[in-house]
Design an enzyme around this catalytic site. Sequence first.
Site, short mmCIF file in Angstrom:
data_model
loop_
_atom_site.label_atom_id
_atom_site.label_comp_id
_atom_site.label_asym_id
_atom_site.label_seq_id
_atom_site.Cartn_x
_atom_site.Cartn_y
_atom_site.Cartn_z
N ARG A 276 -3.28 9.94 -8.36
CA ARG A 276 -4.34 10.13 -9.42
C ARG A 276 -5.67 10.39 -8.66
NH1 ARG A 276 -4.25 5.14 -13.17
NH2 ARG A 276 -6.31 5.83 -13.84
N ALA B 50 0.81 -1.23 -0.04
CA ALA B 50 -0.09 0.10 0.12
C ALA B 50 0.81 1.31 0.05
CB ALA B 50 -0.71 0.10 1.09
N ALA B 51 2.05 1.23 -0.81
CA ALA B 51 2.93 2.24 -0.72
C ALA B 51 2.84 3.12 -1.66
CB ALA B 51 4.24 1.92 -0.94
N ASP C 140 -4.96 -1.80 -2.96
CA ASP C 140 -5.96 -1.21 -3.79
C ASP C 140 -6.55 -2.19 -4.79
OD1 ASP C 140 -3.71 -1.74 -5.44
OD2 ASP C 140 -3.41 0.41 -6.16
N ARG D 144 -31.01 7.49 12.32
CA ARG D 144 -29.81 7.63 12.55
C ARG D 144 -29.13 6.42 13.64
NH1 ARG D 144 -29.50 13.63 14.55
NH2 ARG D 144 -27.46 13.03 15.06
N ASN E 143 -48.68 6.62 20.40
CA ASN E 143 -48.94 7.46 19.04
C ASN E 143 -48.34 8.84 19.43
OD1 ASN E 143 -50.34 7.57 16.43
ND2 ASN E 143 -50.39 9.52 17.25
N TYR F 274 -39.19 14.54 15.20
CA TYR F 274 -37.80 14.31 15.92
C TYR F 274 -37.86 13.34 17.20
CZ TYR F 274 -33.14 14.43 17.67
OH TYR F 274 -32.16 13.98 18.24
N ALA G 175 -52.26 18.78 21.97
CA ALA G 175 -51.71 19.41 21.00
C ALA G 175 -51.08 20.83 21.28
CB ALA G 175 -52.47 19.72 19.74
#
Length: 450
Positions: free
Chosen positions: A18, A12-13, A106, A320, A364, A353, A410
């Site tokens: 590029r 991996a040297a 690679d 998440r 609910n 959220y 609410a």
Amino acid sequence: MTQRSLAAIVLAAGKGTRMKSGLHKVLHPIAGRPMLMHLLASLEALAPERTVVVVGSGREQLEKALVGRGIDLVVQDPQLGTGHAVQQAEAALAGFDGDVLILYGDVPFVSAATMRGLVERLHGDDDPAAVVLGFRPADPAAYGRVVADASGRIRKMVEYKDASAEERAVTLCNSGLMAAGSRDLFALLARVTNDNAAGEYYLPDIVMLADADGRPSAVIETGADEVAGINSRAELAEQERAWQQRRRARAMADGATLIEPETVWFSYDTKLGRDVTVEPNVWFGPGVTVEDGVVIHGFSHLEGASVASGAEVGPFARLRPGAELGRKSKVGNFVEVKKARLGEGAKANHLTYLGDAEIGAGANVGAGTITCNYDGFFKYRTEIGEGAFIGSNSALVAPVTIGAGAIVGAGSVITSDVESQALAVARGEQEAKPGWAARFRAVMRARKSG
């Protein structure tokens, strides 16, 4: 065959110029995992006794990425070819007597079966000095060539720059991957010279040196896809595309329905159960497990989440890390869940959220509800009991507990615990002033006309 100890040298040297990136080339991800880690995951199936990674620039990045894995890093500086790179691992393998696999960081998708095939061929009855992994690309381009007979015995290996027109016509190419005994490998490398067009020390030269000693080497073949190297962003994207195609095909073969497969993106560790339906434009980040019978609607984004059987996600939902959806629960459009668990049958259908929260079975959560879990310094939890009902546009200021069966009116801002089966309403009183609107408009029109 006699089982011998195994070591691996991963090259991996390369500078990766590029890629035009500050990130080391082999740490660029495919399917959410650095390409080097794809390779090491396959290698782990062979349980090597030692693994050495040969690095040039960017050593600090690789040290950080490989911490705790028991892998030695050695530096190749200056970089004088593949043979020279392998030589740098000799000291790290001091005292090792066994087989050595030579891999490339690679070239990430070499399978454990192919690695095992190289080692097994090394112990064939003809006792080859080395075994080379060959392939036949659609366009041989500038790959080194492997000239071999029908039995796989190598007659000659030659780099493209040094090959004759006849040798360039050979379609069997050298992938660079190889297996050899440790004693043979380093003894032969010590005799390699740089008398070639590039002035470098070529690893394949050990094959011809061994042949001159009366020790033939062998070649085995694999498909070109398995040994595809990645040297540019375009090649990275191409390998991502190829990996995703394989993963989509596997998901459908295992019993998942992908409505528009080309628009679904998996991570390396995504787990899908049977009879899962995934609608278009869904993205799976690392760490997602989806059980049987789940429906994931379009444009949803899941990462580090678990979804139990029969649950429903989206459309336009975001799960998440730490999100846990219980059986037959539902999060709908524009709902974000982070480090929160929804119990069986719990629902948050839209515009919500839920962070650092526990939502009981059957609860609910109405539209526009948020758990206010962060004060700028610390995170706090919200507990919502079984069967509770949270009215739309409510703010639950953590730490706070809503008891089982409780109802939150609410538009409420809840800052204190709510008992089970209680009604909590926390909003300003509505006041009506008859005729006020008409008087207001009259005043404003007069002001504007004046």
